[in-house]
Structures are given as C-alpha cells and as structure tokens.
Scaffold this motif. Structure first.
Motif, short mmCIF file in Angstrom:
data_model
loop_
_atom_site.label_atom_id
_atom_site.label_comp_id
_atom_site.label_asym_id
_atom_site.label_seq_id
_atom_site.Cartn_x
_atom_site.Cartn_y
_atom_site.Cartn_z
N GLU A 24 -1.22 3.78 -14.37
CA GLU A 24 -1.98 5.00 -14.11
C GLU A 24 -1.08 6.22 -14.09
O GLU A 24 -1.45 7.29 -14.59
CB GLU A 24 -2.73 4.87 -12.78
N SER A 25 0.09 6.10 -13.49
CA SER A 25 1.00 7.24 -13.40
C SER A 25 1.61 7.58 -14.75
O SER A 25 1.72 8.75 -15.13
CB SER A 25 2.10 6.97 -12.37
N GLU B 146 1.57 6.77 -6.91
CA GLU B 146 0.59 7.80 -7.23
C GLU B 146 1.23 9.19 -7.20
O GLU B 146 0.94 10.05 -8.05
CB GLU B 146 -0.58 7.74 -6.24
N GLU C 70 -10.83 -4.49 -10.31
CA GLU C 70 -9.75 -3.55 -10.00
C GLU C 70 -8.93 -3.20 -11.24
O GLU C 70 -8.43 -2.09 -11.38
CB GLU C 70 -8.84 -4.10 -8.89
N ASP D 4 0.82 -1.21 0.00
CA ASP D 4 0.00 0.00 0.00
C ASP D 4 0.86 1.26 0.00
O ASP D 4 0.52 2.26 -0.64
CB ASP D 4 -0.95 0.01 1.21
N HIS E 199 -0.74 0.52 -10.90
CA HIS E 199 -0.49 1.90 -10.46
C HIS E 199 0.56 2.58 -11.32
O HIS E 199 0.46 3.79 -11.59
CB HIS E 199 -0.07 1.90 -8.98
N LYS F 272 -0.74 -5.24 -8.71
CA LYS F 272 -1.23 -3.95 -8.21
C LYS F 272 -0.22 -2.84 -8.48
O LYS F 272 -0.60 -1.71 -8.81
CB LYS F 272 -1.53 -4.05 -6.71
N GLN G 8 2.18 1.72 -3.48
CA GLN G 8 1.16 2.25 -4.37
C GLN G 8 0.96 3.75 -4.16
O GLN G 8 0.80 4.51 -5.12
CB GLN G 8 -0.17 1.51 -4.15
N SER G 9 0.96 4.18 -2.90
CA SER G 9 0.81 5.61 -2.61
C SER G 9 1.99 6.40 -3.18
O SER G 9 1.81 7.50 -3.72
CB SER G 9 0.72 5.84 -1.09
N ARG H 210 -9.05 4.83 -14.84
CA ARG H 210 -8.32 5.94 -14.24
C ARG H 210 -7.14 6.36 -15.12
O ARG H 210 -6.81 7.55 -15.21
CB ARG H 210 -7.85 5.55 -12.84
N ALA I 177 -8.63 0.53 -12.80
CA ALA I 177 -7.30 1.10 -13.03
C ALA I 177 -7.17 1.58 -14.47
O ALA I 177 -6.61 2.65 -14.75
CB ALA I 177 -6.22 0.07 -12.71
#
Length: 420
Positions: free
Chosen positions: A174-175, A131, A198, A124, A171, A167, A127-128, A205, A202
């Motif tokens: 997405e970035s 982002e 999910e 997690d 991410h 995951k 992932q943050s 997004r 993703a």
C-alpha cells in the motif's frame, strides 16, 4: 460571550491535570486534553516523573483521547506527547503516538519510524509505522524529504515487501503504491484476485494510492462484490482513479440507494461526484433532497458538490494551453465508455422513479423506522467516543443553567441595592 466565560471557569492548571493522572482517566475532562497541546519542557518533566504510577488503561485512554481530539481540532499540537509516547512500553500508546506525529518530518522522527517499521515487537505498531512511511513516499515525490532519507525509506519498504508476516507485506505494498513502484503491479494483481477479504481490501487501497486507471476493469468486477467492505473500497478506488468505465456500475447500485450499506452509499455518492458526468449533479441533488433530514450527511453532499464544481472547472479549462501545462495527462483524460443498454440519463430516471415509489408515512414512529440511518466515519474510520471522560454531554443546557444562575445573582444584587 457567556461561553468564553464558562470555558475560562473550567480551565485547570496543567500541573494539576498531570498530577491527577494516577487517579485514573475519570479524573480528567475532555477540556483538560487541550492542556497537553504545546506541552512545555517543565510540564513534560512533571509528566515523566508521575508516568510510572499511571496505569496502562489510563495511558491508553489518554492517548486515545489526544488522538481523537487531534483529528477533531486542527489547531492542537500534540507532537511533544507523541514524541514522548513513541518510546513507551505499551504498544497502544506507541500507535497513537505515531498518529499524533503524522505531520512531523524531522530527521529524528523519520529514523524512529523506520526503526518501528522494522523492529517493533508489535505487528500493529509496525503497520502504523509503514502507513506513515507511505506518507513519506508522497514527500519524496514532492522533494519535501531529502534525497538520502528518501532512499532509506524506499529501501526499507522494499525490504518489508519480503517480510515473513503477510500483513506487513500488504502494508508495504500500500505504501509503495503511492509512487506506483515497479514491484507493486504484480502485488496488487495478486491481492485483488485473493479469496481473503483483507488482501482484496489492501489491493484496493493500493489502487487508490496509485491512481492508476489500468485497474478499472477489476474494480468494476468488485463493485458488485457481496462483501460491503470490499464494495466500499472498490467504489472509493473508482472515484479516485476517475475511470468512466466504473460510473454505470455505481449508478446501478444507487438505483436502490435505500438498501445499500451506509459506507457503500457514502462511497458511491462521493465516487460519482469525482468521476462526474452530464447527469451526476442531478442525481446528487435528488439524493440530497431524500436525505435532507439526515444532518450527518450534509458534509458528505457539500463535499460531493465541491467535487462537481472542480470537475466543471477542469472541463472548461481542459482546452486552455496554459492550463494544460499544469495538468497531468490523466487529469484531463476521458475513458471510452463501453456499450451499455442504459444511459446515465436512464439511471437518473430510475433513481427518480425509486424515490417516487418510496412509501409515505404520516406516523412519526413509522417515519423514524423508514428513514435511512446514515452514520459517517472520519477518514481514519475511528468514531469519536468520549465516554471515558467526564464530559458534560449537553453544553447548551449547561450554558442555560449558568445564565439562569447569573441572572438570579444579578436579581439578588438588585434587590439588595433596593433594600439598601
């Protein structure tokens, strides 16, 4: 004036607030959190000294409170607390700390985010961090980040695209989508065709980040998806890429607005306001009247009307050569609409007819049962919950109580003067 006096009475010395942390989060009030803004070196050293004696539960709650307040009040600056928490042993503290420093662009922070994205033991947290790397991508585009740092960020995201953890790969996609990276197209296509919720979310997004209209046809398919979470993300994507192909599927949903999931309804209203059209303003005004008693929706409709005003301005200026020079081609592009049995005016009439057919109730309880229950979430999808803190729930009542006490003291003083 009385409110300011009350706030002054409630202020506590920062040293006292820090010293209370080992006693648990219940020892703090929401107002105490403001004291952690722009924390001085001396107070930070005091915090470091007592930190080993603070429970993980209290640490988590404190940082959650700081994060929520940071998103609630733009004037606070918890970057000192964020920097301190990035090295904490608790993963939750590290995640919230990243959120507290999202606006920071110091080289030391960029390096720390790269390290966390690559090496943190908690998925997690990684992932943050990824982002935030996405936010850095935007800065690369605007040259707000140096070329060397930009290359490091881009190389890291490309490497994370090969990470064994799915995951993390999602991410990274997405970035990278913020710059419509060449790697992203195939990744988005695969995600949007996935059977995993999910993965689809993703992918949607990533579409939102890319602002690329080539995904319009796939978005149209997903607007009617049975999963409301996927629906909401698809509608958000439709609004952001502003493709006219998506407007009628969204209007079709709005013909039964009172049956929609809350997030789907919110997304639909904002999306049509971003896409625009000859009858969109009327539709939004009709819906605003229906939800006039829903105070939580006031900001939503204000934002929608602001979007419409901006669209009107762009339309008026779209033929101005000087204005065109400042616009990207897709900002003034209009998609060719596909044939449809219903026009936008027809959808307006259907919505009006649905409003007219809504049952009328005179009994207050029935009205309460009928009223759509709309609950808006902030952009981080994190409800503000201060239940862990000793906060006075109704400040107006407290204010009245203080006023009564002060009036009583004044009356007593007058009586003593008269007796004297």
């Amino acid at each position: 004036m009385k409110t300011n006096q009350r706030n002054k009475k409630k202020e506590r010395p920062v040293a006292e607030i820090i010293a209370a942390l080992p006693n648990g989060i219940q020892a703090l009030q929401k107002e105490d959190l403001y004291s952690f803004s722009d924390l001085s070196d001396d107070h930070l050293n005091n915090l470091k000294a007592i930190w080993p004696g603070v429970s993980n539960e209290t640490k988590n709650s404190l940082y959650e409170g700081l994060y929520l307040l940071y998103n609630e009040d733009m004037l606070v600056d918890f970057s000192v607390m964020g920097e301190f928490g990035l090295n904490d042993t608790d993963a939750i503290v590290r995640r919230y700390s990243l959120g507290l420093m999202v606006e920071c662009r110091r080289s030391s922070f960029v390096k720390k985010v790269l390290d966390l994205a690559r090496n943190d033991p908690d998925t997690d947290v990684r992932q943050s961090a990824i982002e935030i790397l996405g936010q850095f991508i935007i800065d690369i585009e605007t040259k707000s980040i140096s070329g060397k740092e930009g290359k490091n960020i881009l190389a890291e995201l490309e490497a994370l695209n090969q990470d064994p953890d799915e995951k993390i790969r999602l991410h990274a996609m997405e970035s990278l989508a913020y710059m419509d990276h060449p790697l992203v197209a195939d990744l988005i296509k695969s995600a949007l065709l996935s059977t995993k919720e999910e993965n689809v979310i993703a992918g949607l997004r990533a579409v939102q980040h890319s602002l690329n209209r080539k995904w319009a046809d796939r978005i149209v398919d997903l607007i009617d998806h049975p999963d409301p979470d996927i629906q909401a993300e698809a509608i958000k994507a439709a609004g952001l890429i502003q493709s006219r192909k998506t407007i009628k599927p969204i209007l079709n949903l709005l013909t039964n607005f009172d049956e929609l999931d809350n997030d789907v309804l919110d997304a639909a209203i904002l999306a049509i306001s971003l896409i625009g059209g000859p009858h969109v303003r009327e539709i939004i005004e009709e819906l605003e009247e229906v939800f006039a008693d829903e105070t939580d929706m006031a900001d939503l409709f204000d934002e929608a009307k602001d979007n419409l005003d901006l669209n009107d301005f762009i339309q008026k200026k779209s033929e101005d050569p000087e204005f065109k020079a400042f616009m990207e081609p897709k900002d003034i592009e209009t998609d060719s609409e596909e044939n449809d049995e219903l026009s936008e005016e027809d959808y307006l009439q259907l919505i009006r007819q649905h409003i007219e057919n809504l049952p009328l109730h005179t009994d207050s309880e029935e009205e309460e049962d009928f009223a759509p229950k709309i609950h808006l979430h902030d952009e981080n999808d994190h409800d503000l919950d201060w239940s862990r803190f000793r906060i006075i729930e109704d400040l107006s009542k407290e204010s009245e109580q203080i006023d009564e006490e002060e009036d009583w003291e004044d009356d007593e003083s007058d009586e003593e003067s008269q007796d004297f």
